[in-house]
Design a protein around this motif. Structure first.
Motif, mmCIF file in Angstrom:
data_model
loop_
_atom_site.group_PDB
_atom_site.id
_atom_site.type_symbol
_atom_site.label_atom_id
_atom_site.label_comp_id
_atom_site.label_asym_id
_atom_site.label_seq_id
_atom_site.Cartn_x
_atom_site.Cartn_y
_atom_site.Cartn_z
ATOM 1 N N TYR A 1 4.660 90.292 -17.425
ATOM 2 C CA TYR A 1 4.207 89.243 -18.331
ATOM 3 C C TYR A 1 5.372 88.569 -19.047
ATOM 4 O O TYR A 1 6.446 89.145 -19.229
ATOM 5 N N ALA A 2 5.088 87.324 -19.454
ATOM 6 C CA ALA A 2 6.028 86.556 -20.274
ATOM 7 C C ALA A 2 5.304 86.180 -21.557
ATOM 8 O O ALA A 2 4.162 85.706 -21.518
ATOM 9 N N GLU A 3 5.965 86.413 -22.678
ATOM 10 C CA GLU A 3 5.355 86.161 -23.989
ATOM 11 C C GLU A 3 5.926 84.885 -24.600
ATOM 12 O O GLU A 3 7.142 84.674 -24.592
ATOM 13 N N ILE A 4 5.005 84.057 -25.126
ATOM 14 C CA ILE A 4 5.413 82.877 -25.890
ATOM 15 C C ILE A 4 4.955 83.118 -27.321
ATOM 16 O O ILE A 4 3.788 82.883 -27.659
ATOM 17 N N PHE B 1 6.317 82.516 -10.384
ATOM 18 C CA PHE B 1 6.259 83.144 -11.708
ATOM 19 C C PHE B 1 7.661 83.311 -12.293
ATOM 20 O O PHE B 1 7.933 82.915 -13.433
ATOM 21 N N ASP B 2 8.574 83.876 -11.495
ATOM 22 C CA ASP B 2 9.941 84.107 -11.975
ATOM 23 C C ASP B 2 10.683 82.787 -12.191
ATOM 24 O O ASP B 2 11.444 82.652 -13.158
ATOM 25 N N ILE C 1 10.814 88.162 -18.543
ATOM 26 C CA ILE C 1 9.663 88.813 -17.905
ATOM 27 C C ILE C 1 9.757 90.316 -18.155
ATOM 28 O O ILE C 1 10.798 90.938 -17.901
ATOM 29 N N LYS C 2 8.670 90.877 -18.664
ATOM 30 C CA LYS C 2 8.616 92.325 -18.911
ATOM 31 C C LYS C 2 7.713 92.979 -17.874
ATOM 32 O O LYS C 2 6.624 92.482 -17.592
ATOM 33 N N LEU D 1 1.570 84.782 -20.294
ATOM 34 C CA LEU D 1 1.372 84.506 -18.872
ATOM 35 C C LEU D 1 1.503 85.845 -18.159
ATOM 36 O O LEU D 1 2.476 86.577 -18.384
ATOM 37 N N LEU D 2 0.521 86.170 -17.325
ATOM 38 C CA LEU D 2 0.510 87.505 -16.720
ATOM 39 C C LEU D 2 0.372 87.435 -15.207
ATOM 40 O O LEU D 2 -0.417 86.645 -14.673
ATOM 41 N N GLU D 3 1.127 88.303 -14.559
ATOM 42 C CA GLU D 3 1.022 88.490 -13.114
ATOM 43 C C GLU D 3 0.593 89.929 -12.845
ATOM 44 O O GLU D 3 1.162 90.879 -13.418
ATOM 45 N N VAL D 4 -0.423 90.092 -12.005
ATOM 46 C CA VAL D 4 -0.858 91.433 -11.606
ATOM 47 C C VAL D 4 0.015 91.853 -10.430
ATOM 48 O O VAL D 4 -0.111 91.318 -9.322
#
Length: 651
Positions: free
Chosen positions: A204-207, A531-532, A542-543, A590-593
């Motif tokens: 995930y990426a945090e805003i 995503f990246d 990205i975490k 924003l999240l990627e599974v």
């Protein structure tokens, strides 16, 4: 903290446990032995705080205030018996009187349904059940004198107890019928197990909204407009101020010394019950937890860790420090893993068997369904009966509490009458050598000069009008309270709270800006490969989150986030990006599974037996709840909510 309490329960499951627990007479008999507590609850005749009006009617049958009071006491005692030192925390999470009311309504409906179905409990079956209760036996046989003593100590008449026991047997019969109808297939259980233990890996990426706050400088006009549109957001709660006198039994009866004859009589009546103790152990433990469904590899790793801790402890390591460092039992790890003193039947069987086979000072390891425990036996007390001399201090305290409870009820009634006639509570309290406490202005949940510790007192205070006086019972130690000021809920003028309004507007605007920025970035992500790229283009970090159980609804690094875990479960292809911006705590994500996997077959095989038992019990509890809800849906139920909330207070 008992070993059983290492398991987390939600509120619904907790209440279900308490409801099941209520049908155990052993629990109620245990309460009979707690005479000091019973004295504080003020059981017995007189109905001092009862009202002549029913609190509820169920299909025309009345439920009175004293029934609710007594049932509420049983709820509290069940919580105390199950949760021990954590009981007060649990009690704060439930409305005890509402739960008591629900139980009484259910009891009446169960009795009616049983009669409708032609189910009854014969006198012979009831007599047999009572005769087999260990608490009523002497030398392995039912003893009528013991039976009478136990009921007398519990302030119960034989007819009252027998009617209650018959109701419990009817409920057990109906519940067994419901349980029998619940069937669970292997496929259904496997599906439920998969849902509970599905592992999800996220990126995930945090805003953060805080990235935008410095750029926001609202004008006076914007602040005024925001206040106008969101005025209710700044509403202040209703506040009250009161003076109260607490008639605590042990304070009122501090100088009372019961006669030796009364002490001896009490001892003779209770020697075989209250003053006879089984084997007891005092132990510490360090839990290395093994989660349900753990693989053989995970179990082996936990066992290896436990053996290492065992070796350190047996080599002279400080047990308390080892517990603080290694134990997975959060309830007592910071107290050196101390479990307190307990008897047989209070711990899970393997743990109990190991502890009672140990010698004081010995350290050993034992496996239970919770994992591996490194256990140290501190002290062992063999079964014994207190002599009269040993029991005397306890007896004096209990008789003093009983006398103080009577004094408190009488004094509260006298002072209520005097206060209604205009007397000052401060002067009335002074004459009795106790204190009257005047609180500051407070709202629900705010400090109230000590009054906030009693929920019933708080509820009663907010029901009164300024100048009114009332009695509020609290565990048999009543209060007389007078409401001095009642300040209604209000929305302060903008000039009073302009800084708060400005801060709220800035945060709201920043959260919107963060969300809009996240939406723009998401629009550039057409596939997981993007995503990246999108994160790098917008200087976002990205975490990565290692796989975790989706059923936990917690995303490591973020916290409770059920919207995200639920959305992750339905992403059609893995890896895959969740197709909307997720918000949590004002921040946008924003999240990627990255991965999603059901438990392996070998994990299921290992956990199948224990999970099936747990799942069947869960389904049976759900079926019983549905059955009770259906009875309620078709019943005529009327509840006096004001009287219920006022906890029987009279003004």
């Amino acid at each position: 903290m008992r070993i059983e309490k290492a398991v987390k329960y939600d509120i619904a499951a907790m209440l279900e446990g308490i409801r099941r627990y209520q049908y155990s007479w052993q629990v109620q008999v245990t309460f009979a032995f707690l005479a000091l507590i019973m004295a504080f609850w003020g059981f017995g005749g007189g109905g001092l705080f009862n009202t002549v009006h029913p609190i509820a009617t169920v299909n025309g049958r009345q439920i009175l205030g004293d029934q609710v009071d007594r049932e509420a006491t049983q709820v509290r005692q069940a919580v105390q018996q199950i949760y021990g030192a954590n009981a007060q925390v649990v009690l704060k999470s439930i409305n005890v009187r509402q739960e008591a009311m629900d139980r009484l309504i259910e009891q009446q409906l169960i009795g009616e349904e049983a009669r409708h179905l032609g189910i009854s409990i014969s006198d012979e079956a009831l007599q047999d059940k009572i005769a087999k209760e260990p608490a009523f036996q002497r030398d392995g046989q039912f003893d009528f004198d013991t039976y009478q003593d136990v009921l007398r100590n519990n302030n119960l008449q034989p007819s009252e107890y027998e009617n209650g026991e018959r109701d419990r047997m009817l409920a057990d019969t109906l519940r067994n019928m419901i349980d029998t109808g619940v069937q669970v297939s292997d496929d259904e259980a496997r599906h439920a197990y998969n849902l509970r233990n599905e592992g999800i890996g996220l990126r995930y990426a945090e805003i953060p909204y805080s990235d935008f706050t410095a750029k926001i400088s609202p004008t006076e006009s914007q602040i005024a407009d925001y206040y106008k549109k969101n005025a209710d957001q700044f509403r202040e709660p209703e506040r009250v101020k009161l003076v109260y006198v607490h008639y605590e039994p042990l304070v009122l009866a501090a100088k009372y010394t019961p006669p030796d004859k009364e002490i001896e009589s009490y001892y003779k009546r209770n020697a075989k019950t209250r003053f006879t103790y089984p084997d007891q152990a005092h132990a510490q433990h360090i839990l290395i937890a093994v989660p349900a469904g753990a693989t053989d590899k995970e179990k082996a790793a936990a066992k290896s860790k436990a053996l290492d801790v065992l070796k350190q402890a047996q080599s002279g390591g400080d047990f308390a420090k080892l517990a603080a460092k290694y134990s997975d039992d959060p309830s007592n790890k910071l107290e050196g893993g101390d479990l307190g003193t307990f008897g047989r039947g209070q711990m899970v069987k393997p743990f109990e068997d190991a502890v009672f086979a140990m010698k004081p000072g010995q350290i050993a390891m034992v496996e239970t369904r919770f994992g591996f425990h490194v256990v140290k036996l501190e002290e062992f007390k063999p079964a014994h009966t207190d002599t009269l001399a040993e029991a005397k201090p306890k007896i004096i305290d209990e008789l003093r509490a009983q006398a103080g409870a009577k004094l408190g009820r009488a004094a509260a009634q006298e002072d209520l009458a005097a206060a209604l006639a205009g007397a000052s509570l401060q002067e009335l309290a002074k004459k009795r050598g106790i204190d009257a406490v005047e609180t500051p202005l407070f709202a629900q949940g705010e400090p109230a000069g000590g009054a906030e510790r009693d929920r019933e007192l708080m509820e009663a205070a907010f029901k009164l009008e300024a100048g009114q006086v009332a009695i509020v019972p609290e565990k048999g130690a009543p209060y007389v309270i007078k409401l001095l000021v009642k300040q209604p809920s209000r929305i302060p003028a903008l000039k009073e709270i302009e800084p708060q309004v400005r801060e709220a507007l800035i945060r709201s605007t920043a959260e919107t800006d963060a969300s809009q920025q996240a939406e723009k970035i998401l629009a550039t992500i057409k596939s997981p490969a993007d995503f990246d790229k999108a994160a790098a283009a917008n200087k976002l970090t990205i975490k990565n989150v290692d796989p975790f159980p989706r059923a936990d609804h917690r995303v490591p690094g973020i916290g409770e986030f059920p919207e995200a875990t639920d959305a992750a479960a339905v992403v059609p292809a893995i890896p895959g990006v969740i197709d909307r911006v997720m918000e949590n705590g004002g921040n946008s994500y924003l999240l990627e599974v990255a991965s999603r996997a059901e438990p392996a077959d070998d994990e299921w095989k290992s956990a199948q037996k224990s999970f099936m038992q747990e799942y069947v019990e869960q389904r049976r509890a759900e079926a019983w709840t549905r059955f009770l809800d259906e009875l309620k849906d078709h019943a005529r139920i009327q509840i006096d909510s004001d009287q219920l909330a006022a906890a029987g207070s009279s003004s």
